[in-house]
Design an enzyme around this catalytic site. Structure first.
Site, PDB file in Angstrom:
ATOM      1  CB  SER A 167      -0.932   0.000   1.213  1.00  0.00           C
ATOM      2  OG  SER A 167      -1.848  -1.063   1.157  1.00  0.00           O
ATOM      3  CG  HIS A 230      -3.239   3.091   3.579  1.00  0.00           C
ATOM      4  ND1 HIS A 230      -3.004   2.108   4.510  1.00  0.00           N
ATOM      5  CD2 HIS A 230      -4.014   2.530   2.621  1.00  0.00           C
ATOM      6  CE1 HIS A 230      -3.613   0.992   4.137  1.00  0.00           C
ATOM      7  NE2 HIS A 230      -4.227   1.221   2.985  1.00  0.00           N
TER       8      HIS A 230
END
Length: 283
Positions: A167, A230
């Site tokens: 991610s 993230h």
């Protein structure tokens, strides 16, 4: 008949190979006369570059070499996932158990098929056009900076949660692309610019929402999966990624923004390493 001075005549236009185009019929304005690869490159240039950089890109654009970095890293991620989560004695795909824990590339992970497929789809859809324009070194540096930044950010702000996947790298690509779309908005087709920005905001917002839910709201048994990676990845993309992707056809070493990002990134890595050695609550 009046004599015509050839030096006062307008020069005939030439194509990229230096051949003169003698009439309007010879002008390469019709997309129907382009090959498949050339049409594809024109589309890529519209999505990835501001108007002032497109001509230079199209002068030397070709489909060879292919975007090998993003393809290889996607295949590698899929191979690791399949081997440790599926090839090992697993009975189901959606919720995985002990097999993925044995992966040497994981940090106490609990993972799902939806997660890895989402990452792979996004990094292929965005990474391949980016690599066609900026080549493998630039895309690789941005991607890896996002992976490292995401991992270190998670180790600082959410050290007791599980961490797995790419991610951080995917978000670094999106962050760099997003910043370039915003900064160069006036040089893009208006509807295209709006679409690109809204698409990234929608994807990031939806993914953050699900990650936040899984971390703080969901009652599913097992390790809580960190979503801080993230944030780390997208910050790396909006800084390091923006500098790399906005410096098309220019020397990074002559760009003061490059050195500012490098110094800031190294300082963050050193701080994260010291934090994990001396202050981390993780066992």
């Amino acid at each position: 008949m009046e004599d015509i001075d050839p030096e006062q005549q307008e020069p005939l236009p030439v194509d990229r190979d230096g051949r003169q185009l003698g009439s309007e019929e010879d002008q390469p304005d019709d997309d129907s006369e382009m090959g498949c690869c050339e049409r594809f490159q024109h589309s890529v240039s519209r999505f990835m570059l501001p108007e002032h950089a497109r001509d230079k890109y199209l002068e030397r654009a070709n489909c060879f070499p292919p975007p090998i970095f993003i393809i290889l890293i996607s295949l590698g991620e899929l191979a690791v996932f399949i081997y440790y989560a599926v090839w090992k004695p697993q009975k189901q795909w959606v919720t995985l158990d002990e097999g993925i824990w044995n992966s040497p590339l994981s940090y106490k992970p609990e993972h799902s098929v939806q997660h890895i497929l989402g990452n792979l789809v996004m990094q292929l859809l965005l990474g391949i056009p980016l690599e066609l324009v900026h080549k493998g070194f630039e895309v690789g540096m941005v991607y890896l900076s996002g992976v490292l930044a995401g991992s270190l950010a998670s180790s600082i702000f959410d050290p007791l949660s599980a961490l797995v996947g790419a991610s951080g790298g995917v978000y670094a690509l999106m962050g760099g692309y997003f910043m370039n779309a915003v900064v160069n908005f006036r040089e893009m087709l208006p509807l295209l610019g709006v679409f690109r920005i809204l698409a990234i905001v929608l994807i990031v917002g939806t993914d953050f929402g699900f990650a936040f839910y899984r971390r703080f709201v969901s009652d599913e048994a097992g390790l809580k999966v960190s979503f801080v990676a993230h944030f780390g990845g997208i910050v790396a993309g909006m800084t390091v990624g923006y500098v790399f992707f906005s410096a098309y056809n220019s020397k990074l070493l002559h760009d003061p923004r490059f050195w500012l990002c490098i110094v800031g990134y190294i300082a963050f890595v050193i701080f994260a390493a010291l934090f994990n050695i001396f202050l981390s609550p993780a066992p």
